[in-house]
Every structure is written in structure tokens, then in C-alpha cells.
Scaffold this motif. Sequence first.
Motif, PDB file in Angstrom:
ATOM      1  N   ASN A 206      -3.793   2.143   2.315  1.00 32.87           N
ATOM      2  CA  ASN A 206      -5.199   2.239   2.704  1.00 32.87           C
ATOM      3  C   ASN A 206      -5.986   3.216   1.838  1.00 32.87           C
ATOM      4  N   SER A 209      -6.742   1.448  -1.569  1.00 34.11           N
ATOM      5  CA  SER A 209      -7.787   0.419  -1.582  1.00 34.11           C
ATOM      6  C   SER A 209      -9.165   1.024  -1.284  1.00 34.11           C
ATOM      7  N   TRP A 210      -9.181   2.039  -0.472  1.00 40.66           N
ATOM      8  CA  TRP A 210     -10.447   2.724  -0.191  1.00 40.66           C
ATOM      9  C   TRP A 210     -10.999   3.345  -1.478  1.00 40.66           C
ATOM     10  N   ARG A 212     -10.401   2.456  -4.569  1.00 39.12           N
ATOM     11  CA  ARG A 212     -10.823   1.433  -5.528  1.00 39.12           C
ATOM     12  C   ARG A 212     -12.126   0.759  -5.093  1.00 39.12           C
ATOM     13  N   PHE A 213     -12.243   0.508  -3.794  1.00 35.44           N
ATOM     14  CA  PHE A 213     -13.443  -0.160  -3.279  1.00 35.44           C
ATOM     15  C   PHE A 213     -14.681   0.714  -3.507  1.00 35.44           C
ATOM     16  N   THR A 310      -0.253  -7.750   1.479  1.00 32.94           N
ATOM     17  CA  THR A 310      -1.412  -7.555   0.625  1.00 32.94           C
ATOM     18  C   THR A 310      -2.529  -7.014   1.496  1.00 32.94           C
ATOM     19  N   GLY A 374     -11.837  -6.766   6.034  1.00 33.73           N
ATOM     20  CA  GLY A 374     -10.503  -6.575   5.476  1.00 33.73           C
ATOM     21  C   GLY A 374      -9.389  -6.872   6.456  1.00 33.73           C
ATOM     22  N   ASP A 376      -4.665  -6.599   6.489  1.00 32.14           N
ATOM     23  CA  ASP A 376      -3.370  -6.535   5.812  1.00 32.14           C
ATOM     24  C   ASP A 376      -2.619  -7.802   6.185  1.00 32.14           C
ATOM     25  N   VAL A 475     -11.016  -5.950  -3.282  1.00 31.91           N
ATOM     26  CA  VAL A 475      -9.845  -5.148  -3.633  1.00 31.91           C
ATOM     27  C   VAL A 475      -8.627  -5.777  -2.963  1.00 31.91           C
ATOM     28  N   ALA A 476      -7.569  -5.926  -3.708  1.00 32.53           N
ATOM     29  CA  ALA A 476      -6.327  -6.453  -3.126  1.00 32.53           C
ATOM     30  C   ALA A 476      -5.180  -5.574  -3.594  1.00 32.53           C
ATOM     31  N   ILE A 477      -4.489  -4.966  -2.636  1.00 28.57           N
ATOM     32  CA  ILE A 477      -3.360  -4.106  -3.006  1.00 28.57           C
ATOM     33  C   ILE A 477      -2.062  -4.751  -2.545  1.00 28.57           C
ATOM     34  N   SER A 498      -0.983   2.550  -9.093  1.00 28.98           N
ATOM     35  CA  SER A 498      -1.238   3.361  -7.912  1.00 28.98           C
ATOM     36  C   SER A 498      -1.700   4.782  -8.264  1.00 28.98           C
TER      37      SER A 498
END
Lengths: 509, 454
Positions: A206, A209-210, A212-213, A310, A374, A376, A475-477, A498
Motif C-alpha cells: 500500500n 502504490s500510494w 507512485r499514485f 496485484t 482500488g 487488491d 498504478v498496479a503493484i 520497490s
Amino acid sequence: MKIKTEMKWRADFALALAAALLLTLIPATGEAWQQGRAPAQPPTKPTGQEAPRAQPPVNKEILKVRLPRAKEATLKNGLRIIVLEGYNQLPTFTMQMVVLSGGLSDPPDRRGLANFTAALLREGTKTRTSREIADQLDSLGATLTTDAGLSSLTSSVTTSGLVKNFDRALDIFTDVIRNPSFPTDELEKYKTRTLAQLQLQRATPNFLSWERFNQAIYDEHPAGIVSPPLDSLQRVTSADFARFHSAHYLPNNAMLAVVGAVTLAEILPKIERVFGDWKSGAAPKTVIPPTPTQPATKIYMIDRPGSVQTGIVLGNLGVTRDDPDYFALQVMDKIVGGGPAARLYLNLRQAHGYTYGAYSQFNSWKFRGTWYAGADVRTEVTEGAMKEFLYELKRVRDEHVTPAELDSAMRALVGSFALSLEQPQTLLQNIITQKLYNLPADYWDTYPQKVAGISAEDVQRAAQKYVDLAHLQIVAIGDASKIRDVLAKYGTVEAYDSEGKLIKATDSK
Amino acid sequence: MREASKILTTLIVCVLLSVGAVAQQAPKVRIDFKETVLKNGLRVITAEDHQAPVVSLALTYNVGGANERKGRGEFAHLFEHLMFQGTQNVGPGEYSNLILNNGGIANATTGDDRTAYFETLPANQLELPLFLEADRLRGLSVTEGRLDKERNVVQEERRMRVLNQPYGRSDEVLTEMLYDNFAYKHGGMDSMEDINAASLEEIKEFFKTYYAPNNAVLVLVGDFKTDEAVALVKKYFEDIPRQPDPPAVDLSEPEQKAERRTTVEDALARAPQVSLGFKASRGNTPDLYALQILSAALGGGRSSRLYQKLVKEREIVNDISCSVDERSGPSALYITATLRPDKKTEETEAAIYEEIERVRREPLSDLEIEKAKNATTLAFISKIQTSLFRAIFISLYAGYFNDPNLINTWLDKTDAVTKEDVARVVEKYLRPTNRTVVITMPKAKAASTGTAGQ
């Protein structure tokens, strides 16, 4: 200090207990097992006829609640005091000093300074060591936390405790706010601790992705970073803290908000005694930087080897807190992803079983916040999930929401006001929000009417404006080796590791 | 009609506290409640509370992970999900819609000992959650298709909370090693396969055995008139037939004779972690209250011994916590430390053992005991701030310990703990031979192939 490591999904469902809410609009298929013990009502007809359904007893009236009024006072030095009196019968209080300068006031080469300064407040004052502060607070059974975000409007110091110990807690609270000494040995300890923490949080999906977003949406804007840059942390000195503190921690640049089993009349003299001689000054005005123009839709893939899911986040720039579109966006958000009764949940969890939960969320500040959705999902259904997300985002833009959806959203938003009466801290935050964003004095009283006034057209207009499919940041992790090709079907993929570093195309397959 | 009623206390939440260096007085929580047992065995507890126009309901069933059979891990949890999937009267989509769209919130939680369902709503909707809970206790309607969807959802919950998080498996491994008896021992190990193996027939059997009015406690807290609320409970619940009492579960544990230890490789972790567990007596016993105080003194708050020594002074761990997992049966004290990425687990373990040894050698000071009690008190009071959590705790205390009034006596029991009690439990439980150790090591990046949690 608190580095936020999690993207905040619906706080009202995060009840600290395992969640397990399910529902569906999809008719059951296949052979049903029915375990019946006794009919809800005796069947009126014998076999061969279905038993009549018992109607759930819903009270159609929305319970009207009266929000409590805060009492206010202002000291001669400009410190505003807000008290929500005698709230609930527990003999506790919560007191929050809101300093009207936060991360937005960081010098450009010292990003994180407001955050570090707040964190160091309780690590030593002119008369108390870090250890003494900890000992004394724990002896009182009191808590004291500090906070300032990387792009926040404010810094805050909050203490909670037993009313019986109000005076002694106030004494420590005042000391850390007015007399911090930022000792160098504590600063060094803080730096090594924070460096380790910054590294550890990169293990959490989390957080990644936070990060990156926000970078995708805000770029160079202060909200583009969510944790302090390492070089900045290494560079700062006690002198930087002292400078930030003396420039911004001023009574005429702060509000003191209190809630609990206290009255203004009884605590005002105490506050006057400890904060009365706090010298006012001219705090530098917070400049609100403009948010950037949004780039075309792009997919930011974060490679996290070992992932079994993901984590998908899709969103756009949203509204400022005082934007007239706020209510339309709120109702839209409620219908699209505001909880287990919303479309995303019904679709991705209930109908497809892709995820434990799919939600949307929005936030708003002095600058434009974000709206995002979003979930998971297990790695194998990344493609299906992407498809359903985009379907729902398109649907709310293309079609009116139904009258039933509109009515339910309104009932949920307004009806839950009654529940907030059990949460004094929430009420206090509402009052602070109203003041920080210069909202009308009757803002929360007229809130139900404003929500009820939103039409299906308003919702669609908000969707077309804020669910911007041409500029959607995605964003996709997850495990890149398994999701890269799937993601590429939905747009240009940019890969990151990462550490937050861009993986050059030549490095990847 | 067989009915037992008793009025316990006379005040609503009224907490009198006195904390300081002198004149210690135990803090008090007093929640007035009434207990009614319906003729089908359903235990009903009502507590009027008019502070806010809200009603909260908690319905706790005496069933959980401990009742599961070999090969059917996560069954109780999977079943809990199915309780939201509709009945003859309420469609699979309606349950949550009805609560949420009337301004309420609802959820459920499955533990090893109990499963609890709960709702909180504006006070004028009291009848709605009663109808819904009675309706699904009366009978479920589940299809193969729905069951399959819920298998996916439960597996996804597990991936999100455990398998996709750093250190996710470590806590489970610790529990699996610490307990000997299958009831508490079976953690998450095989649960993904077990979830797939559960059949509709077994679901049906489980429902019949455990979801019975005589195996449940219903608690209502909030803004209602007790007589009216009890009448509504009877209206909806009283004709649901009683079932044979479910078989009791043996929770007993043999004494541990030697340290247990393992190492977990974790592809998602970035720093080593040391997790310790010490098996202890069952919950709601003097030993457990003493362990609560010990836990607060060791690891609660920034002035605690472990924080000051390992985080501040020696700077070897980033984070350390101490907690007590209180259960119906054998409980445990846990210590978890996440290391600075460049530090050694041996050094960390040794430092923790030194602190345990120190607390054994030099008993806690009066001030430390006082601090621990204050912190525990504030935490307890904060926990029961809302009617929902008061309802949940009353129902869990009734379910776990057959003592709903524990909500009123919990602080007294904590306050009664002495230095000697703490010394006794350190000696009794924090022995090396009663220790279970799980070391988590970050798995080297090159070796990671996306197989975590398999």
C-alpha cells in the motif's frame, strides 16, 4: 513521528475487527441449499407454494440529529480556543493544538521539515528530557502525538487523558509546544530510526502504490511526495527546526480545540495561564501551489517479486475542499465505491469474487485532492479486475445513477450522522475542517439538505469531470513477470522497482 | 416461559478515576444491564444508554476456529461469510444494503473461540437488525455458486492480510508452534486448500450444530426502552427452535518442556524480525491480569522497558511491541521486534532476554506498576467509547467467560494486580523452556520467484 504507511480506505469500516460484509445484486444460480428451521411467518398456503417473504422492518424516517455547538474564545495574543463541552460521560478529554503551518511551508531544500519538527517536539524541551516526557505522560496515563504531513496545511499536537489529570497533561502539552529544544543527540537517534523506517515501509504494497499514485498525479507539487526525501532528512539540523518552530508555532497562527468532560469556563483560566504570555508574531503566509495539468492515461507498474496479489489504484485529480462540486462528488463516490453497498464492491467482490473489497475514495484540500478507486486482487485475475474497474468508471460517466441508488446514498450519508454523535473526536475534526477551509458557520447543519439536493444529473456531471478516462492515472503493484503483458493491453506501461526507481526499458524484458 | 432477569447495577457508564502518586482509587466502569433468557435458550442482555440516538447489537455464537476439524481450516470464517448470503426473506444483496443505506454499519468477526456479528444504527431503526439477525439464524439459503464465490473472497482476504504482507506468515507460524492441541494450533498452514474442500453438506451441518439460539448471546446497547427492546427480541427470536447443545471442545494444553524455535524466510520482508511467544493460563484469571500489567510495563508506551532499551538506548530495533492474547482457553504473551535492517537477531534476542531477566531479578517499581495500570485503564475506557464496542465486549465476555459483567469488573481485576503477582507470572511463564521463537529473515532477492505463501 508518524509516517503514513497505508493508503486509507474507508475508515468507517476499518473497525479494527476482521471485516466480512457481503452482498449481491446478482441472482443466485445453481442448486440452492435451504436450511430452514421454522418459517418466518406460517405459510398461508400448503405445499407447492413459496412461503411469503417477510418484509424487513425499515423506518422510512431519517433520524434528525442536533449537532452539539462548540464554545469559543480568543486570547489576547490571538490564540483561538474551541471547546466541545461535557462530551459523553467518560471522564476523558482530547486536546489538539492545530498550528496553521505544515508541509506546505517546508523550504524547497528541506522537504519534510514540518514533519520532522512536529516529531521532535516530544524529544526534549528546555526543562524536560525525552525520557522525562515519556515517563511523565505514561504516569498520567496520557497519550501525546504529533503530526504534520508532507503537504499538509497544518501541524498538530494532540493529547488525550483523564480529566483528573488535565492540569498536569496541559503542562507537558504546553511545554512541548512552546519550549522544544531539539537536542542534537535525540535528532541523531531520530534520523537513524526514520531512515530505517523509510526503508521498512517499502515492504508494504500500500505504501508503494500510494507513493507512485501521488507522484503520477502531483508530479512536482508538494503532494507529489508522501515520505521525506533521504537527503533532506540527512541535511536538517537542530537550527532548522528551531527556525521553523519560531516562525510558525505562534498563538495567532494556531487553534486549540478541546473535547471531553470539561467546560470552557473551567479550562479557559488554565489555558490563559499557560498560553497567555505566548508572544504573537507574523507567520509566513502559506502559499498554495497550483496542481499540475494531468498527463494522458498511463499505467505505472511496480514490480514486487513474491507478490500473490496485484494492488490496483486508478484515479484523477479531484476538488478543493470548498469546491461547489464537493457534494456531487461525494454522492458519486458513495454510489461508485463508498462501501459494501456500492457498485465496485458488488461487481468485483460479490459478482466476481476477485477481491476482499473494492472501494473508491476521495480527499480534498486547499489544493485539489484526488478521487481514486482500488482493490487488491489475486494475480491471475488482474485482467478481469482492470476490465471491471474501467467498465464501472465508464458507466457512471455514461448513464444516470438510478433513483434507488441516489436515495440509498443520501440515506446512508445523512443517516450515519447519528453515529458520529458517539465519536467526539470526529465532531471536533468537523469543526476544525469548517474553520480551516472557511466553510459557512452552518456548514454541518445544512449538510443533509446539500446532500439531498444532489440529482442524478449532478452525479453524472461530477463523473464526467472527475472520472477523466483520458487522463486516468493507474498504478498496479505486483509480480511484473505475471502482469506486465496484461497491463500493456490498457495503455503505456512504465515500470518501477520497490525503491521507487524507474526501470529503464533496456533493463526489463 | 422460562425467564431469568436480573438488574445488576444502577448507573449508566460512569467512570470515576483517580490516578496519581497518592490515594490510589480503582477506576470504575458501571454499565447497567438486564439479562433475559428466552425459552429457546437465547441469552439476551440489554443496556439502555441515552447518550446518543444510536442502537448497537452484537450477536456472539459459541463457535470459532477451535471447533474446526482437521482438513477444514478457516471453515468457521468461511461460514461467517455465508451468513451474509441471504435467506428465504432477504436476498443475497439485501442484508448489507439495508443496514448501510439506513445510516448504519455492520460487520462480523471470527476468532478461535467465538464468532460475532454486529450492527450499529440510528436509534429509530432498532427493529431492523433484530429482524435480520433472527432471519438468518432461522435459516440460510446458500447455493454452490455463492459458496464458490465466497471461497474466492475468503482466500483473497487471506492473501491481502497475510500472504501479500511482510511478516504475514510469521505470526501464524508462531501460533502453530506454540500450541499443541489442534483446537488452537491449526493456523493458516493449509487453509487455502481447506477452503476449497469445504462442501455445502458440511456447511449445512455446521449451521445446524452451532448456529442455535441456545448457543448464542445477543447484546443490545443504546437508546431504547428496555421493555420494548426485549419485547422485540422475543417477537423475532422466541419461536426459533432450540438445538441439542454442541459438543464441548477440549482446549487443554500439555506443559511445555523445552524451547521451540524455527526460522521463516520471507520474500517480502526487508529486515529480520524476532517473535516470541510464552504460553500461559486461560483468560480471565489472576495470572492473565498480571500478564497484562507486565506486558504494558515491558512494551506499552515510550517509557516502557523494552522501548527505552532496544529502540532508544541501543538502537537495534525499529519497533517493539508486547501483547497478551487473551482466550477462553490457554492464552499467551507475545513480544515482536522488527530489527534495524543492519542488526542481528542474536543480539536482539539476547537484549530482550536481558530485560526479562532484569524484570525477574528486580521487580517492577511502584511507579512502573502505576504507569502500566494507567495505560491499561485509558486503553480500556477508550475501547468502550461507543455503544457498538460496549455491546461487542459484553457479548464476548459472556461468550468467552460466561461473565458479561466483566465489562464492569475488568478494571478492578487489573487494579488488583500487585508487584508480587507480576513477579509470580514472570517466574511461571517467561521461562526459556516455555518460550517459542520465530525468526523471520528476508529472503535474498535473487532467489525470490514469486512463491511466497505457497
